[in-house]
Enzyme design. Sequence first.
Site, mmCIF file in Angstrom:
data_model
loop_
_atom_site.group_PDB
_atom_site.id
_atom_site.type_symbol
_atom_site.label_atom_id
_atom_site.label_comp_id
_atom_site.label_asym_id
_atom_site.label_seq_id
_atom_site.Cartn_x
_atom_site.Cartn_y
_atom_site.Cartn_z
ATOM 1 N N LYS A 25 58.047 -9.206 -2.173
ATOM 2 C CA LYS A 25 59.494 -9.449 -2.226
ATOM 3 C C LYS A 25 60.213 -8.763 -1.053
ATOM 4 O O LYS A 25 61.093 -9.341 -0.419
ATOM 5 C CB LYS A 25 60.010 -8.897 -3.559
ATOM 6 C CG LYS A 25 61.481 -8.975 -3.759
ATOM 7 C CD LYS A 25 61.870 -8.365 -5.082
ATOM 8 C CE LYS A 25 61.868 -6.877 -5.006
ATOM 9 N NZ LYS A 25 62.981 -6.161 -5.504
ATOM 10 N N CYS B 74 56.953 -5.393 -5.487
ATOM 11 C CA CYS B 74 57.739 -4.873 -4.362
ATOM 12 C C CYS B 74 57.349 -5.429 -2.999
ATOM 13 O O CYS B 74 58.191 -6.011 -2.312
ATOM 14 C CB CYS B 74 57.645 -3.352 -4.336
ATOM 15 S SG CYS B 74 58.435 -2.611 -5.759
ATOM 16 N N PHE C 208 47.045 3.462 3.341
ATOM 17 C CA PHE C 208 47.422 2.047 3.438
ATOM 18 C C PHE C 208 46.675 1.288 4.526
ATOM 19 O O PHE C 208 47.194 0.338 5.108
ATOM 20 C CB PHE C 208 48.948 1.889 3.540
ATOM 21 C CG PHE C 208 49.575 2.018 2.179
ATOM 22 C CD1 PHE C 208 49.676 3.251 1.568
ATOM 23 C CD2 PHE C 208 49.993 0.893 1.475
ATOM 24 C CE1 PHE C 208 50.174 3.381 0.285
ATOM 25 C CE2 PHE C 208 50.502 1.013 0.185
ATOM 26 C CZ PHE C 208 50.590 2.258 -0.407
HETATM 27 C C1 UDX Z 1 55.227 0.206 -3.554
HETATM 28 C C2 UDX Z 1 55.556 1.453 -2.704
HETATM 29 O O1 UDX Z 1 54.353 2.193 -2.464
HETATM 30 C C3 UDX Z 1 56.594 2.315 -3.402
HETATM 31 O O2 UDX Z 1 56.945 3.415 -2.576
HETATM 32 C C4 UDX Z 1 57.825 1.465 -3.700
HETATM 33 O O3 UDX Z 1 58.778 2.184 -4.409
HETATM 34 C C5 UDX Z 1 57.443 0.225 -4.488
HETATM 35 O O4 UDX Z 1 56.425 -0.502 -3.800
HETATM 36 P P1 UDX Z 1 53.779 -0.305 -5.729
HETATM 37 O O5 UDX Z 1 54.310 -1.691 -5.664
HETATM 38 O O6 UDX Z 1 53.732 0.407 -7.046
HETATM 39 O O7 UDX Z 1 54.643 0.658 -4.768
HETATM 40 O O8 UDX Z 1 52.288 -0.357 -5.162
HETATM 41 P P2 UDX Z 1 51.421 0.351 -4.035
HETATM 42 O O9 UDX Z 1 50.605 1.424 -4.622
HETATM 43 O O10 UDX Z 1 52.213 0.708 -2.843
HETATM 44 O O11 UDX Z 1 50.421 -0.852 -3.665
HETATM 45 C C6 UDX Z 1 50.928 -2.125 -3.283
HETATM 46 C C7 UDX Z 1 49.814 -3.125 -3.089
HETATM 47 O O12 UDX Z 1 49.118 -2.888 -1.873
HETATM 48 C C8 UDX Z 1 48.731 -3.142 -4.176
HETATM 49 O O13 UDX Z 1 48.448 -4.474 -4.494
HETATM 50 C C9 UDX Z 1 47.543 -2.467 -3.530
HETATM 51 O O14 UDX Z 1 46.321 -2.902 -4.057
HETATM 52 C C10 UDX Z 1 47.708 -2.905 -2.081
HETATM 53 N N1 UDX Z 1 47.097 -2.012 -1.081
HETATM 54 C C11 UDX Z 1 47.553 -0.743 -0.919
HETATM 55 C C12 UDX Z 1 46.076 -2.480 -0.258
HETATM 56 O O15 UDX Z 1 45.656 -3.644 -0.370
HETATM 57 N N2 UDX Z 1 45.579 -1.660 0.706
HETATM 58 C C13 UDX Z 1 46.018 -0.391 0.903
HETATM 59 O O16 UDX Z 1 45.522 0.277 1.816
HETATM 60 C C14 UDX Z 1 47.037 0.095 0.051
#
Ligand code: UDX
Length: 463
Positions: A296, A293, A282
Amino acid sequence: MQDIISIVGTGFVGLTTAAVFANAGYRTYTIDTDENKINTIKSGKSPFYEPGIDGFVERAITIGNLIPTTSYSESIPNSNIVFICVGTPSNEDGSVDLKYVFESVSSIIENANSDLIIVQKSTVPVETARRLEKMIQEKNKKNIKIDVVSAPEFLREASAVFDTLFFDRLVVGARNNEAANKIIEIYKNVDSFSKVINYEKFIDYAFNNTSKKYLDNLPLFEKRILRTKVESAELLKVTANSFLAMKISFANSIARICDETGAISKEVMDGIGMDSRIGRSFLYPGLGYSGGCFPKDVSGMINTANEYNVDFGILEEVKKINSGQINIVVNKLKRLIGENLEGKKITVLGLSFKPGTSDIRKSQSIYLIKRLIKLGTIVNAFDPKATDEAKKEFNDKNLNYMNSIESACQSSDCVVIATEWNEFVNFDYNSIKETLNNKNILDCRNCLNKDKITESGFNYIGF
Ligand code: UDX
């Protein structure tokens, strides 16, 4: 007695959970008020795209363990455990709209005629269970016992099935130990099922996409269970997502400094990621976070903090940095094709909020397209799965939805990678070089090999 489960809500969380429970051997009702969705599930399919889920739904329907219904009176009297997996969208002011949670619990109380455990899986603000218990006390006129347990869901879209089978943790917040034991028992059976599963039958993106190393290092079942107070379980889910969003915005701010100084964001993140206290995940800068998620939950957490008079300004900044990423992209685009964007043809590859899903909720890609159109550009967009969803959400005379990378890149002044689908990462951009107006690539997910792309004669900017 064999437990019979009802799951309210057939979204990513509800249907995936229901399909996995049913395959693991539980008779499981999947409830939704939307008749179209229920009919689709009855036919053995998922109403949304999620890697691997169709195989699980189809098998669960075939063996008769998954019972889709719109009726609480058909499902609840037969069940002793009910999972709430309904949507909890944001209100205008950023607070969480709990309408669907309260409506479903109200219908459950009306239809229950024996003891019941209600498992709250929808993401809710802390103290929601307390409010539900109060409502149950007021409405439950029958002499039955209804327990409320909080078991937040951590699955990620695009690997929902995998995460449900091979969950990294199960948090169970309960006032009643026996109720907690029951939920843990269900997941023990899911864990046992995950070990004997016939991968060949279900193999799909979710499995390919997730590392064997993760499975090899998955701790024993007992080590993945955390029993907590109900309020802690509720709060920790939103805390996890806010924290991850903070990591992303942090990385995006550092990347802004890198741009000004010549430092390379990947090197900086690799370096700090080697510190086990920080970790590498992340910390990928780019277009920013989106989806159903993070946006929100960050807003929900700010709202909760305000409600309890806690100053949590850092999260306001997280949000501000994230929405500011669109400006950063526009500035990078100007560096590639000049200040005046009017009339320029821009290719946007990727519409979903991340690869592996057709979900476009709060998608930064869509926000970017809206901005580009406002600036007078013509946008040709392509996504392997999310185009139909995007068409429902946004149309404009200057936005063309295309059906291949090649057609989207025709006469383009700049190719913008907005979502890092494998199709875009592995694409041979050399093959379309001659069809472009200008050989520019703006990689908003840092997913291409910069050296290879520039060697091929492209002007490349990443994050
Ligand atoms: C997230 C949580 O990871 C999960 O545990 C929870 O239950 C629901 O919310 P999700 O919404 O499916 O899951 O997406 P995730 O893979 O976490 O990515 C979220 C967003 O962050 C995406 O738009 C992704 O592109 C972005 N992201 C992620 C980044 O911009 N940089 C990163 O380093 C990681």
